[in-house]
Design a protein around this motif. Structure first.
Motif, PDB file in Angstrom:
ATOM      1  N   TYR A  54       0.843  -1.203   0.000  1.00 59.84           N
ATOM      2  CA  TYR A  54       0.000   0.000   0.000  1.00 59.84           C
ATOM      3  C   TYR A  54       0.880   1.257   0.000  1.00 59.84           C
ATOM      4  CZ  TYR A  54      -3.665   3.320   1.362  1.00 59.84           C
ATOM      5  OH  TYR A  54      -4.541   4.390   1.402  1.00 59.84           O
ATOM      6  N   HIS A  55       1.854   1.297   0.893  1.00 61.42           N
ATOM      7  CA  HIS A  55       2.696   2.495   0.993  1.00 61.42           C
ATOM      8  C   HIS A  55       3.691   2.581  -0.158  1.00 61.42           C
ATOM      9  CE1 HIS A  55       1.346   4.277   4.788  1.00 61.42           C
ATOM     10  NE2 HIS A  55       1.058   3.025   5.131  1.00 61.42           N
ATOM     11  N   PHE A  56       4.079   1.447  -0.741  1.00 66.25           N
ATOM     12  CA  PHE A  56       4.925   1.459  -1.933  1.00 66.25           C
ATOM     13  C   PHE A  56       4.163   2.086  -3.102  1.00 66.25           C
ATOM     14  CE2 PHE A  56       6.572  -0.937  -5.724  1.00 66.25           C
ATOM     15  CZ  PHE A  56       7.832  -0.377  -5.751  1.00 66.25           C
ATOM     16  N   LEU A  57       2.925   1.664  -3.281  1.00 68.75           N
ATOM     17  CA  LEU A  57       2.112   2.231  -4.357  1.00 68.75           C
ATOM     18  C   LEU A  57       1.762   3.691  -4.086  1.00 68.75           C
ATOM     19  CD1 LEU A  57      -0.237  -0.816  -5.041  1.00 68.75           C
ATOM     20  CD2 LEU A  57       1.311   0.225  -6.698  1.00 68.75           C
ATOM     21  N   SER A  58       1.608   4.060  -2.830  1.00 70.76           N
ATOM     22  CA  SER A  58       1.250   5.443  -2.492  1.00 70.76           C
ATOM     23  C   SER A  58       2.434   6.384  -2.700  1.00 70.76           C
ATOM     24  CB  SER A  58       0.771   5.531  -1.039  1.00 70.76           C
ATOM     25  OG  SER A  58      -0.411   4.783  -0.839  1.00 70.76           O
TER      26      SER A  58
ATOM     27  N   ALA B  25       4.631  -3.447  -8.001  1.00 71.71           N
ATOM     28  CA  ALA B  25       4.177  -3.830  -6.654  1.00 71.71           C
ATOM     29  C   ALA B  25       4.065  -5.346  -6.513  1.00 71.71           C
ATOM     30  CB  ALA B  25       2.838  -3.161  -6.353  1.00 71.71           C
ATOM     31  N   GLU B  26       3.543  -6.006  -7.543  1.00 69.92           N
ATOM     32  CA  GLU B  26       3.430  -7.464  -7.493  1.00 69.92           C
ATOM     33  C   GLU B  26       4.801  -8.116  -7.358  1.00 69.92           C
ATOM     34  OE1 GLU B  26       1.380  -8.449 -11.055  1.00 69.92           O
ATOM     35  OE2 GLU B  26      -0.566  -7.679 -10.351  1.00 69.92           O
ATOM     36  N   MET B  27       5.775  -7.592  -8.095  1.00 73.81           N
ATOM     37  CA  MET B  27       7.126  -8.154  -8.025  1.00 73.81           C
ATOM     38  C   MET B  27       7.737  -7.919  -6.647  1.00 73.81           C
ATOM     39  SD  MET B  27       8.698  -7.242 -11.802  1.00 73.81           S
ATOM     40  CE  MET B  27      10.065  -8.413 -11.644  1.00 73.81           C
TER      41      MET B  27
END
Length: 528
Positions: A366-370, A407-409
């Motif tokens: 979540y925070h990586f994508l944000s 994000a999936e990776m």
């Protein structure tokens, strides 16, 4: 014109009498001075100005819409499409422009320190100082490597060529175009050297995931026991400062790949901000700026030739480019094993995020994508109070593929290698910007050290009731009260109102993502 015609045009250019291939650093410095492109500072660094463009031009960046990549690129404001016809037309005009120059300069090198995954590149410049920049920022080949070097991607940089939007289909005189089928990056209308560095990074952000390797906008270092740490963070969060640890060896300060073997640096140099630089605050960077290094837009005393790092008359974005070997505490070659610890850095000017918290996998993604941090008043025109800013994967301007792919990776890597992830707030405490104070660097260093040494993996935590974050109850060297933001504010109601405001900004920003697992949506973000 087809790609064959383009290839021949490049071959004709490189066969010209005006071409200098693989000049040494002293030779390039001599060319810079002779051509009047820059001056020499008291430490021997070359100082150049970039004209009206003192930073990247993201609105002038295009990706060629081609059959092999059309359905893979995440088209939009970051990856703006341009037709093959318009690219070819501009390309041929730029080639003709360079053929007419008295001198052009070519650097041959690599992107990627891991020889199994590196990409041979060449950089063609009309400015000698740009070629010196490329020599310092990318990986330099040895004599044997140079003999067998075959470029898989080419940068062609012609700052003096100005595009005509009516003819070339651009928005301005500036253009940064990437053609994946032609393996070419075309840059013109801007003298800002950072466009070359970031264009190659954008290319690697496409090429590496296609090869099953996660590309990342982060710094990395390794401890004495071989433990590896990654530091993600946007400008002003402390990424460079915290990764430059005297007790750990630097792998790289900005761009990395994560393969099945571990971490590797994509670059061969560093491109550090140097506004207000001092030896006391950043000794490694300060001492790295010597002969062969490049200073961009730094003011220099006309008599002593000493750099004035406090002077921002040209820009706040003053920069220094130097080879990573200019730093003593590095690992050579620039690669290491799999990360044990991942740090997400944010400078929260609202003063409500905990100074450190332990993330679940869902929270990590979540925070990586944000990719959250704050812009402060005065950093841009029109900003009079702190503003939340979100940069997907801590590097959205450089991501050709959909964010979910990265994000999936990352999620797979976290699972596979049991990496521990922490969110560290280097921003404000005791109130928002203007009321509270910046988190003490000594406290942040203590928290990061505890995380890297595994001291926070199994400690008692307190759950933040708004953001859902697990906050350690105790960290050696840090007062317990500092760890709980609500206890640092004099007005509990004001704290809660500001925390709810930021939580809502997180929620609204995250609405743009689709196709994510329900666990990330439900358990990753704030609990509002």
């Amino acid at each position: 014109m087809n790609s064959v015609g383009i290839s021949n045009g490049l071959e004709e250019l490189l066969a010209g009498q005006n071409v200098h291939i693989q000049l040494s650093v002293p030779q390039l410095v001599e060319k810079v001075l002779k051509r009047g492109e820059g001056i020499l500072t008291s430490t021997g660094a070359v100082r150049a100005e970039t004209g009206k463009y003192t930073g990247r031009s993201p609105k002038d960046k295009y990706t060629v819409e081609e059959p092999s990549t059309k359905d893979k690129i995440d088209w939009g404001s970051v990856n703006q499409p341009i037709s093959e016809e318009k690219f070819n037309n501009l390309y041929n005009q730029v080639i003709d422009h360079l053929k007419a120059k008295e001198e052009i300069f070519v650097f041959k090198g690599y992107a990627g320190a891991d020889k199994k995954h590196r990409m041979p590149i060449q950089v063609i410049n009309e400015y000698a100082w740009h070629n010196l920049f490329a020599h310092q920022l990318f990986i330099r080949p040895g004599e044997e490597e140079l003999a067998g070097h075959q470029a898989e991607f080419t940068i062609i940089s012609a700052p003096d060529f100005k595009a005509d939007p009516a003819i070339h289909g651009t928005k301005s005189e500036t253009f940064i175009m990437v053609s994946f089928e032609r393996r070419t990056i075309l840059i013109g209308g801007t003298e800002y050297a950072g466009e070359m560095k970031k264009s190659i990074f954008s290319v690697m952000n496409y090429m590496l995931p296609e090869a099953g390797i996660l590309s990342m906008h982060c710094s990395a270092n390794v401890g004495k026991e071989g433990d590896v740490a990654l530091f993600f963070g946007l400008s002003g969060t402390g990424k460079t400062t915290l990764s430059a640890d005297t007790n750990r060896k630097l792998i790289g300060d900005d761009e990395h790949g994560w393969s099945s073997s571990g971490i590797f640096n994509i670059e061969g140099g560093c491109y550090a901000k140097c506004i207000n630089l001092t030896r006391e605050k950043e000794p490694q960077i300060f001492d790295a700026i010597r002969f062969g290094s490049v200073l961009e837009n730094v003011m220099v005393d006309s008599d002593t030739r000493m750099a004035d790092y406090e002077d921002s008359i040209l820009t706040e974005n003053t920069r220094a480019a130097y080879p990573i070997q200019a730093i003593d505490n590095i690992i050579t070659p620039s690669l290491a094993g799999h990360p044990n610890t991942i740090i997400f850095l944010t400078a929260d000017a609202f003063g409500v995020l905990p100074p450190i918290s332990r993330l679940t996998k869902e929270q990590a993604l979540y925070h990586f994508l944000s990719g959250y941090t704050s812009k402060l008043a005065g950093t841009e025109r029109g900003i009079t109070s702190p503003q939340a800013t979100f940069s997907t994967c801590f590097g959205s301007p450089f991501l050709p593929l959909p964010a979910q792919r990265y994000a999936e990776m990352l999620g797979q890597k976290i699972d596979e290698h049991n990496a521990k992830v922490f969110l560290v707030n280097t921003g404000w405490t005791g109130g928002e910007y203007g009321t509270g104070s910046r988190m003490k660097l000594a406290y942040t260093r203590a928290m990061v050290q505890a995380a890297l040494e595994g001291e926070l993996n199994n400690v008692e935590t307190i759950t933040d009731d708004i953001f859902g974050l697990e906050v350690p109850a105790h960290v050696p060297g840090v007062p317990d009260q500092v760890l709980q933001p609500s206890k640092t504010w004099s007005n509990p109601d004001a704290y809660r109102a500001k925390a709810m405001e930021l939580a809502e900004k997180f929620r609204r920003n995250f609405n743009k993502f689709s196709g994510l697992s329900s666990e990330i949506q439900e358990y990753g973000g704030p609990r509002i």
